[in-house]
Scaffold this active site. Structure first.
Site, PDB file in Angstrom:
ATOM      1  N   HIS A 282       0.831  -1.212   0.000  1.00  0.00           N
ATOM      2  CA  HIS A 282       0.000   0.000   0.000  1.00  0.00           C
ATOM      3  C   HIS A 282       0.859   1.253   0.000  1.00  0.00           C
ATOM      4  CE1 HIS A 282       0.355   0.922   4.370  1.00  0.00           C
ATOM      5  NE2 HIS A 282       0.293  -0.378   4.564  1.00  0.00           N
ATOM      6  N   ASP A 294       6.391   0.642   6.523  1.00  0.00           N
ATOM      7  CA  ASP A 294       4.930   0.486   6.410  1.00  0.00           C
ATOM      8  C   ASP A 294       4.365   1.587   5.521  1.00  0.00           C
ATOM      9  OD1 ASP A 294       2.292  -0.223   6.796  1.00  0.00           O
ATOM     10  OD2 ASP A 294       2.182   0.537   8.835  1.00  0.00           O
ATOM     11  N   GLU A 328      -4.828   1.905   2.747  1.00  0.00           N
ATOM     12  CA  GLU A 328      -4.876   0.738   3.638  1.00  0.00           C
ATOM     13  C   GLU A 328      -5.000   1.179   5.083  1.00  0.00           C
ATOM     14  OE1 GLU A 328      -3.377  -2.458   6.311  1.00  0.00           O
ATOM     15  OE2 GLU A 328      -2.595  -0.434   6.064  1.00  0.00           O
ATOM     16  N   HIS A 426       3.960   2.862  12.624  1.00  0.00           N
ATOM     17  CA  HIS A 426       3.049   3.983  12.894  1.00  0.00           C
ATOM     18  C   HIS A 426       3.677   5.064  13.771  1.00  0.00           C
ATOM     19  CE1 HIS A 426      -0.827   1.384  12.101  1.00  0.00           C
ATOM     20  NE2 HIS A 426       0.044   1.325  11.104  1.00  0.00           N
TER      21      HIS A 426
END
Lengths: 460, 460
Positions: A282, A294, A328, A426
């Site tokens: 993503h 990520d 996502e 995150h």
């Protein structure tokens, strides 16, 4: 795959009489792919650009839009066709920086703590929220306390991830309900705000964001994550100070949906062009770091699959399609839209592979697939094992490819080592300097090798 | 091991009638150990001190002496007995910083390049060495060129590590002869100095040091490593400029041998105290970084084995002895002395485990052992595999425990993932910030778990 031809030619240069009869082994094919990934891999330089020149790419942001254009341009050099697939995405913004402190009673000093709004949260607005704190370890414990204890307070979900889980994703799955469901659960009991212990395994100074899920029938209350170190501090302070209050101020808000895109590129299959193998990650990321692990890593590794084919001068028998999914992190609209369009166009997908667990050293592939397909992959283990791929036992494909389950095809997740993932996930720490070029290249090799084997042997 | 008792007691709290008859499984024992390592591991804080407060620990240096005292003091809290085993070690010093540049002909500007003296090298002294450069890819190529081409020149060994090797140690083994043997080989042909391409897999700006081996009958000429990026630059420059010269100046020298120590600590076996299982790493490091991965990690992981026994309140049946060896990097005197003393004292060793491949995520154990022992370890795989230990196929124990081979006992190497090791190995980048706490704790768990299984089942 046409690896066979090339290997025979290469081999023939040294040993013609044997070679012309030689059948390339899976091990030879896999080695050819990894050699190309390790010698000439572009993943790392792509990721450098995506993370350090474009940066964070939360859905609806300027960074996300820039990433779409960049990916489209880059893939035009390695694909037969590239196109953008429109998809509407939410546009949540963090606003000005969060502020939070523990307010001790009896003239104790305020202690500033590190927090961030959870993705999708409403903001407190100026003035913030000040209230007493009720610490719980679970949504169940919250329910047991009941509304008379919760009403008017801030709920503090403080169940740590279980450090004894060898695979950190298991620890994450065992704790993340607090972040996703905690805010609405607390709101139903009259809480005015929620603090969630960050989803990290270490004592850290920085908070981890991530999406919450407001339930439609619950009041929307502001929710933040607090760093693990400050979660421990808050918990200890609550034990020592009955009159303790907590203050936090956030300025996040949900704006109107925005037009965005999945970025799609493919190499047309030479024998079965209508049969599609999807590989993707993503393109969106959270806003705090650069989304290196990520999921910048998964995006560039997927792009690298096409580059490896081009670099080796090979064509797949089936169509290999890269999909860089949008949204996502806080919606999954890209994944849903892709599956919807595939259905409407009656496209024939035969397998989908997603990389969304970071750019770390290879461990295996997870699968949502028939026992027959899993056994087929396990049969390829001798060729894959030298590259660290040993675990094919786990369930799961990936969030973005999940909606493709309606086609009843194998959904596969690239599974790198998980030990470091939640150091960065995150957070502001998810940046390019946390990437190892070799680990990234190895991961791209894994994806390309599995696609090569599926292309060679089919899925049935 | 006495894990059995504890686990029964813990289990009995929930389910007495079954538990009192329960036999703890290997999987239960291994989990108990890993849980302790992951919950309460001290490796990371030990390593923080060793690397950031003590720092580099080359044999004979003040840092090495300080590390000896620190390790002795720390292990007094976790062992029955701690002692220092004297060993004389070489004392090589780098002296003031190296200087090197490419001197283009025809008034081209000098280009500074990043180099470091190889460990053990003689220095050039003030004024340095200036000469033309002959690039070769191997010692064999050097011999083919012969003395008439080499005499009076600097030899540049520029064969890169093979990036296509999935295990980076294999790539290292395929290139390191240039560093170890190159200087004497070049000197025999009349070379005045040697430049070796750094043992790194990436394009890097910093050089990798490491020991050379002067042969007794060859002249000792100064030798340096050059960063991989500057090796490429030098190679390119040589193609473009026939008149190119190279200048380097080093001030390293070998001083008199120094008294140092292996640091030894043990938990006495409750049933077979005379039977010793050794676990260790090497306390010395190169001088450029802090020796975090090489081999601070192996030292604190070995110490952690004892702490885990203490933390769980368990005693091994056999004696578990930690040995922090001195002088692995440039002499191996500690390893030799330990084996010599063990022989002279007629100690009974039953197995030895070394950790000296960095503090990375677990992959397996290498072994120099009988097929029977290897099969025994493979039989424990179901208990070890959940923690990432899947590869038991490789040969090798470790440099420091190598001299114990005369006792004909299993020599075992903890084998973490190798992808990042040569990003740091022997460079200024081998520092504490490259350590993942969880990876380090997992490695300590691996060592303790294997020792637990050996202690439980014996080696035969």
């Amino acid at each position: 795959m046409k690896l066979r031809v090339l290997v025979i030619v290469m081999f023939a240069m040294f040993s013609l009489p044997v070679a012309v009869h030689a059948q390339t082994s899976d091990a030879d094919d896999v080695k050819l792919i990894f050699d190309e990934a390790l010698r000439n891999g572009k993943s790392y330089e792509w990721l450098r650009y995506l993370t350090t020149q474009i940066g964070p790419r939360l859905s609806g942001s300027a960074g996300a839009a820039e990433a779409v254009n960049w990916a489209k341009t880059e893939m035009q050099n390695i694909a037969d066709t590239v196109w953008l697939q429109p998809v509407m995405v939410p546009h949540w913004i963090r606003g000005s920086e969060e502020d939070a402190y523990i307010k001790g009673s009896n003239k104790k000093r305020n202690v500033a703590v590190n927090v961030c709004a959870l993705g999708g949260s409403v903001g407190t607005g100026s003035g913030g929220i000040t209230a007493k704190v009720i610490e719980v370890k679970s949504i169940e414990e919250l329910s047991q306390l009941g509304s008379h204890r919760i009403k008017g307070n801030i709920v503090f979900f403080n169940r740590p991830m279980d450090v004894t889980q060898p695979r950190t994703f298991d620890a994450y799955m065992g704790a993340v309900d607090q972040r996703a469901m905690g805010p609405s659960a607390a709101a139903r009991h009259g809480a005015v705000g929620v603090i969630v212990r960050s989803m990290g395994l270490n004592a850290e100074d920085y908070p981890h964001t991530g999406a919450l899920r407001y339930e439609p029938d619950a009041p929307k209350i502001p929710a933040i994550a607090i760093s693990t170190r400050h979660a421990d501090l808050l918990s200890q302070s609550l034990k020592e100070d009955n009159g303790l209050q907590f203050y936090f101020e956030t300025h996040c808000e949900m704006l109107s949906d925005v037009q965005s895109y999945n970025v799609i590129a493919e190499l047309k299959g030479s024998e079965y062009p209508e049969q599609i193998i999807v590989v993707g990650g993503h393109l969106d990321s959270w806003d705090l770091g650069d989304g290196a692990h990520d999921d910048g890593a998964g995006c560039v590794q997927s792009m690298e699959v096409l580059r490896i084919y081009r670099g080796l001068g090979l064509s797949p028998k089936h169509t290999v399609r890269v999909v860089l999914f949008m949204n996502e992190e806080n919606g999954l609209n890209g994944g849903r839209e892709y599956a919807l369009q595939a259905e409407q166009r009656k496209e024939q997908h035969i397998a989908a592979i997603e990389a969304d667990e970071g750019g770390f050293t290879p461990r295996g592939f997870s699968m949502t697939a028939s026992p027959e397909f899993r056994n087929k992959v396990i049969g390829w283990k001798p060729a894959l094992e030298p590259y660290g791929l040993t675990d094919f036992s786990r369930e799961g494909g990936g969030a973005d490819i999940g909606p493709l389950s309606k086609f009843n095809i194998p959904l596969i997740g690239y599974m790198p080592d998980s030990q470091r993932y939640f150091d960065y996930h995150h957070t502001k720490e998810d940046t390019f300097d946390k990437i190892s070029k070799r680990e990234l290249d190895m991961g791209a090799g894994c994806m390309a090798a599995l696609i090569g084997l599926i292309d060679k042997h089919g899925v049935n």
